[in-house]
Design a protein around this motif. Sequence first.
Motif, PDB file in Angstrom:
ATOM      1  N   LEU A 133       4.025   8.922   6.834  1.00 28.78           N
ATOM      2  CA  LEU A 133       4.325   8.897   5.400  1.00 28.78           C
ATOM      3  C   LEU A 133       5.235   7.723   5.035  1.00 28.78           C
ATOM      4  O   LEU A 133       5.029   7.063   4.016  1.00 28.78           O
ATOM      5  CB  LEU A 133       4.970  10.209   4.968  1.00 28.78           C
ATOM      6  CG  LEU A 133       4.053  11.430   4.930  1.00 28.78           C
ATOM      7  CD1 LEU A 133       4.849  12.675   4.575  1.00 28.78           C
ATOM      8  CD2 LEU A 133       2.932  11.215   3.940  1.00 28.78           C
ATOM      9  N   VAL A 134       6.234   7.474   5.850  1.00 31.50           N
ATOM     10  CA  VAL A 134       7.143   6.351   5.590  1.00 31.50           C
ATOM     11  C   VAL A 134       6.370   5.034   5.630  1.00 31.50           C
ATOM     12  O   VAL A 134       6.555   4.161   4.780  1.00 31.50           O
ATOM     13  CB  VAL A 134       8.308   6.348   6.596  1.00 31.50           C
ATOM     14  CG1 VAL A 134       9.093   5.056   6.530  1.00 31.50           C
ATOM     15  CG2 VAL A 134       9.229   7.524   6.334  1.00 31.50           C
ATOM     16  N   GLY A 135       5.490   4.891   6.600  1.00 29.32           N
ATOM     17  CA  GLY A 135       4.676   3.672   6.690  1.00 29.32           C
ATOM     18  C   GLY A 135       3.781   3.498   5.485  1.00 29.32           C
ATOM     19  O   GLY A 135       3.639   2.390   4.951  1.00 29.32           O
TER      20      GLY A 135
ATOM     21  N   SER B 182       2.605   0.631   0.542  1.00 34.58           N
ATOM     22  CA  SER B 182       2.305   0.698  -0.878  1.00 34.58           C
ATOM     23  C   SER B 182       3.326  -0.111  -1.687  1.00 34.58           C
ATOM     24  O   SER B 182       2.963  -0.847  -2.609  1.00 34.58           O
ATOM     25  CB  SER B 182       2.307   2.152  -1.325  1.00 34.58           C
ATOM     26  OG  SER B 182       2.164   2.231  -2.717  1.00 34.58           O
ATOM     27  N   GLY B 183       4.594   0.014  -1.347  1.00 39.32           N
ATOM     28  CA  GLY B 183       5.635  -0.756  -2.034  1.00 39.32           C
ATOM     29  C   GLY B 183       5.478  -2.253  -1.827  1.00 39.32           C
ATOM     30  O   GLY B 183       5.656  -3.045  -2.762  1.00 39.32           O
TER      31      GLY B 183
ATOM     32  N   GLN C 291       1.764  -7.866  -5.684  1.00 44.30           N
ATOM     33  CA  GLN C 291       0.974  -7.941  -6.912  1.00 44.30           C
ATOM     34  C   GLN C 291       1.832  -8.451  -8.071  1.00 44.30           C
ATOM     35  O   GLN C 291       1.403  -9.310  -8.841  1.00 44.30           O
ATOM     36  CB  GLN C 291       0.387  -6.556  -7.264  1.00 44.30           C
ATOM     37  CG  GLN C 291      -0.787  -6.160  -6.418  1.00 44.30           C
ATOM     38  CD  GLN C 291      -1.998  -7.006  -6.711  1.00 44.30           C
ATOM     39  OE1 GLN C 291      -2.214  -8.008  -6.052  1.00 44.30           O
ATOM     40  NE2 GLN C 291      -2.771  -6.626  -7.699  1.00 44.30           N
ATOM     41  N   GLN C 292       3.044  -7.915  -8.215  1.00 44.85           N
ATOM     42  CA  GLN C 292       3.930  -8.362  -9.291  1.00 44.85           C
ATOM     43  C   GLN C 292       4.295  -9.840  -9.131  1.00 44.85           C
ATOM     44  O   GLN C 292       4.380 -10.577 -10.114  1.00 44.85           O
ATOM     45  CB  GLN C 292       5.197  -7.491  -9.321  1.00 44.85           C
ATOM     46  CG  GLN C 292       4.952  -6.066  -9.743  1.00 44.85           C
ATOM     47  CD  GLN C 292       4.395  -5.978 -11.156  1.00 44.85           C
ATOM     48  OE1 GLN C 292       4.738  -6.757 -12.034  1.00 44.85           O
ATOM     49  NE2 GLN C 292       3.503  -5.023 -11.360  1.00 44.85           N
TER      50      GLN C 292
END
Length: 148
Positions: A86-88, A93-94, A100-101
């Motif tokens: 989950l952490v990975g 995702s972050g 992208q930003q």
Amino acid sequence: MNHKQINFAFKVRHALNENLDQLPAPAVDRLAAARQAALARKKKDAPVRVVARQGVLAGHAGNFAGNFFNDPLSWLRRLGVVAPILVGAVLLSGLYQFEQQHRIAATADIDAAVLSDELPPSAYLDRGFSAFLAQQQEPQQDSTQQEQ
């Protein structure tokens, strides 16, 4: 008993068995009595404790409820497997969102520079214009190096 003791015992037994027929009767009786005395002094075999865990696939529905509540640390083991995954996923995702930003901001800066300039967009596609810009930057770099 270690390996050397077992090997010695087999050699003694083999030597006694070879000459068993030639031994006198009193010697055979004494050996039988000695064997009985040795067996009487022998320690009883202690039961051996063996821990055998049942191999089960993670998340197997048939055994999940029984093993989950019987083993107090099973939830911790499952959490130890799921938490790094989950952490990975959250970190990846972050990172994707950040990139992208960053790409959107860079594209917006380029668009703003093109739109605020007085040249038409077709000038940027001309190969001669690219050569002109390269020549214009060379004198600027030479003058900055001479000043330093």
